[in-house]
Design a protein around this motif. Structure first.
Motif, PDB file in Angstrom:
ATOM      1  N   TYR A 112       0.835  -1.197   0.000  1.00  0.00           N
ATOM      2  CA  TYR A 112       0.000   0.000   0.000  1.00  0.00           C
ATOM      3  C   TYR A 112       0.867   1.244   0.000  1.00  0.00           C
ATOM      4  CZ  TYR A 112       0.669   0.774   5.073  1.00  0.00           C
ATOM      5  OH  TYR A 112       1.188   1.021   6.306  1.00  0.00           O
ATOM      6  N   HIS A 164       6.628   9.099  -2.703  1.00  0.00           N
ATOM      7  CA  HIS A 164       5.654   8.021  -2.468  1.00  0.00           C
ATOM      8  C   HIS A 164       5.474   7.155  -3.722  1.00  0.00           C
ATOM      9  CE1 HIS A 164       4.409   9.073   1.621  1.00  0.00           C
ATOM     10  NE2 HIS A 164       4.639  10.320   1.266  1.00  0.00           N
ATOM     11  N   GLU A 196      11.301   1.678  15.003  1.00  0.00           N
ATOM     12  CA  GLU A 196      10.470   2.819  14.573  1.00  0.00           C
ATOM     13  C   GLU A 196       9.153   2.739  15.329  1.00  0.00           C
ATOM     14  OE1 GLU A 196       9.226   2.342  10.428  1.00  0.00           O
ATOM     15  OE2 GLU A 196       9.329   0.168  10.674  1.00  0.00           O
ATOM     16  N   ALA A 227       4.814   2.354  15.339  1.00  0.00           N
ATOM     17  CA  ALA A 227       3.882   1.454  14.654  1.00  0.00           C
ATOM     18  C   ALA A 227       3.478   2.019  13.295  1.00  0.00           C
ATOM     19  CB  ALA A 227       2.657   1.218  15.523  1.00  0.00           C
ATOM     20  N   SER A 228       3.440   3.356  13.161  1.00  0.00           N
ATOM     21  CA  SER A 228       3.137   3.948  11.858  1.00  0.00           C
ATOM     22  C   SER A 228       3.913   5.247  11.619  1.00  0.00           C
ATOM     23  CB  SER A 228       1.627   4.205  11.726  1.00  0.00           C
ATOM     24  OG  SER A 228       1.225   5.165  12.667  1.00  0.00           O
ATOM     25  N   LEU A 283      10.553   0.876   7.869  1.00  0.00           N
ATOM     26  CA  LEU A 283      10.012   1.433   6.640  1.00  0.00           C
ATOM     27  C   LEU A 283      10.818   2.694   6.305  1.00  0.00           C
ATOM     28  CD1 LEU A 283       7.680   1.079   4.561  1.00  0.00           C
ATOM     29  CD2 LEU A 283       6.651   3.037   5.703  1.00  0.00           C
ATOM     30  N   GLY A 295      10.705   5.830   5.516  1.00  0.00           N
ATOM     31  CA  GLY A 295       9.683   6.884   5.499  1.00  0.00           C
ATOM     32  C   GLY A 295      10.051   7.979   4.509  1.00  0.00           C
ATOM     33  N   ARG A 342      10.622  10.970   6.612  1.00  0.00           N
ATOM     34  CA  ARG A 342      11.942  10.831   7.242  1.00  0.00           C
ATOM     35  C   ARG A 342      13.033  11.344   6.306  1.00  0.00           C
ATOM     36  NH1 ARG A 342      15.921   7.427   6.378  1.00  0.00           N
ATOM     37  NH2 ARG A 342      17.303   6.712   8.048  1.00  0.00           N
ATOM     38  N   THR A 367       7.985  11.117  12.698  1.00  0.00           N
ATOM     39  CA  THR A 367       7.613  11.670  11.392  1.00  0.00           C
ATOM     40  C   THR A 367       6.765  10.655  10.617  1.00  0.00           C
ATOM     41  OG1 THR A 367       9.659  10.825  10.378  1.00  0.00           O
ATOM     42  CG2 THR A 367       9.682  13.113  11.120  1.00  0.00           C
ATOM     43  N   SER A 368       5.822  11.196   9.856  1.00  0.00           N
ATOM     44  CA  SER A 368       5.061  10.375   8.892  1.00  0.00           C
ATOM     45  C   SER A 368       4.320  11.326   7.964  1.00  0.00           C
ATOM     46  CB  SER A 368       4.061   9.459   9.595  1.00  0.00           C
ATOM     47  OG  SER A 368       2.937  10.189  10.023  1.00  0.00           O
ATOM     48  N   ALA A 369       3.810  10.746   6.863  1.00  0.00           N
ATOM     49  CA  ALA A 369       3.132  11.572   5.854  1.00  0.00           C
ATOM     50  C   ALA A 369       1.931  12.299   6.446  1.00  0.00           C
ATOM     51  CB  ALA A 369       2.676  10.687   4.692  1.00  0.00           C
TER      52      ALA A 369
HETATM   53  N1  PMP Z   1       6.999   3.506   9.667  1.00  0.00           N
HETATM   54  C1  PMP Z   1       5.864   2.810   9.508  1.00  0.00           C
HETATM   55  C2  PMP Z   1       5.789   1.424  10.073  1.00  0.00           C
HETATM   56  C3  PMP Z   1       4.784   3.376   8.810  1.00  0.00           C
HETATM   57  O1  PMP Z   1       3.656   2.669   8.633  1.00  0.00           O
HETATM   58  C4  PMP Z   1       4.900   4.707   8.313  1.00  0.00           C
HETATM   59  C5  PMP Z   1       3.791   5.404   7.576  1.00  0.00           C
HETATM   60  N2  PMP Z   1       2.761   4.759   7.133  1.00  0.00           N
HETATM   61  C6  PMP Z   1       6.096   5.395   8.514  1.00  0.00           C
HETATM   62  C7  PMP Z   1       7.134   4.761   9.193  1.00  0.00           C
HETATM   63  C8  PMP Z   1       6.290   6.788   7.980  1.00  0.00           C
HETATM   64  O2  PMP Z   1       6.448   6.777   6.588  1.00  0.00           O
HETATM   65  P1  PMP Z   1       6.028   8.014   5.682  1.00  0.00           P
HETATM   66  O3  PMP Z   1       6.814   9.194   6.159  1.00  0.00           O
HETATM   67  O4  PMP Z   1       6.399   7.617   4.302  1.00  0.00           O
HETATM   68  O5  PMP Z   1       4.560   8.205   5.891  1.00  0.00           O
END
Ligand code: PMP
Length: 282
Positions: free
Chosen positions: A33, A49, A182, A184-185, A207, A209, A212, A245-247
């Motif tokens: 995804y 992305h 990291e 969980a998301s 992941l 990121g 990141r 950090t995350s999207a």
């Molecule tokens: N690590 C994990 C496990 C994630 O699921 C995500 C985002 N979905 C990230 C890091 C952050 O990634 P990004 O900055 O691309 O959203």
């Protein structure tokens, strides 16, 4: 207002959008995804992305069913139909529908493509960032290729639920040698007493990121030193700052890890500065 989803070439009312029970995403989590944040109608960090989407498919040997231009057209229509100007776009591609059998199905099997869009309350996220959030630590129970963005998210789901039950916003996952991988998301960061930014190296354990990578480049351009290495929960608890950090959460300051405050227990100045820099950049 009717929400719409995109399923294998058609826009359908969200409430009726379905895939088959023998879809390999449903049966085996044999699917990847991608998530784009949308601000003022624009995709944030779109190229990063799209590049990761292609990489995830390549790593799992799922053929890419569309061109980037094709995805962009569908995304634009999905945002229009769902009237999303601030929110996110979700894309999932599975290896397709086939009689249940672990090994790959015939090469002619068409991958399943599902896309949805939803509104997000960026103001609420900003209030969370202004206050700073708490995280808890948990053992990292995931498989060995966390760099591939698969829908195999059960350990992440359980960790996030544990965080929610503990009144925390995120769970930081800890590997067998006691080092944080990291969230969980989200990706995990600390700022050392010397003002050095630290985030774990982008290998198979995390992941990669997109946020990141963007923050890393931006911080370096602002004159910060960024070290890619692992760190323990104890190092994070005694660091000057911690953030994630995350999207969809951008840069969010962390003010508590388990039962200990980070720094003076308020959002750190580096995290706050990087959050505004990121939002300006985009
Ligand atoms: N690590 C994990 C496990 C994630 O699921 C995500 C985002 N979905 C990230 C890091 C952050 O990634 P990004 O900055 O691309 O959203």
């Amino acid at each position: 207002m009717t929400r719409f989803a995109y399923v294998n070439g058609c826009f359908q009312p969200h409430a009726d959008a379905m895939i088959h029970i023998e879809d390999r995403g449903f049966q085996f989590a044999d699917a990847i995804y991608e998530v784009w944040s949308v601000r003022d109608g624009e995709l944030m960090d779109a190229d990063g992305h799209f590049a990761r989407l292609e990489r995830s498919l390549r790593e799992l040997r799922i053929s890419n069913p569309k061109t980037e231009a094709g995805y962009r057209l569908v995304i634009a229509e999905l945002l229009r139909r769902n009237r999303v100007r601030d929110g996110l776009v979700y894309l999932q591609i599975s290896r397709g529908r086939a009689r249940r059998d672990h090994a790959f199905p015939a090469a002619t099997t068409r991958p399943t493509v599902v896309m949805t869009a939803k509104r997000l309350d960026h103001a609420a996220a900003q209030r969370r960032a202004d206050a700073g959030v708490a995280v808890i630590s948990l053992p990292d129970l995931r498989w060995g290729r966390r760099d591939i963005k698969t829908v195999n998210l059960l350990p992440n789901v359980l960790a996030k639920q544990a965080a929610a039950e503990a009144g925390a916003a995120e769970a930081w996952l800890v590997d067998a040698s006691g080092q944080v991988t990291e969230g969980a998301s989200t990706n995990a960061w600390i700022v050392t007493a010397d003002g050095v930014l630290v985030t774990r190296q982008a290998d198979h354990d995390i992941l990669h990121g997109i946020t990141r990578a963007r923050i890393m480049r931006r911080a370096q351009a602002m004159g910060y030193t960024v070290e890619e290495r692992s760190f323990s929960i104890e190092e994070a608890q005694t660091a000057r700052e911690a953030f994630m950090t995350s999207a969809t959460s951008f840069v969010t300051p962390i003010v508590r890890i388990d039962d200990r405050p980070v720094g003076n227990g308020a959002p750190g100045s580096v995290a706050v500065e990087l959050r505004s820099a990121y939002l300006e950049l985009i």
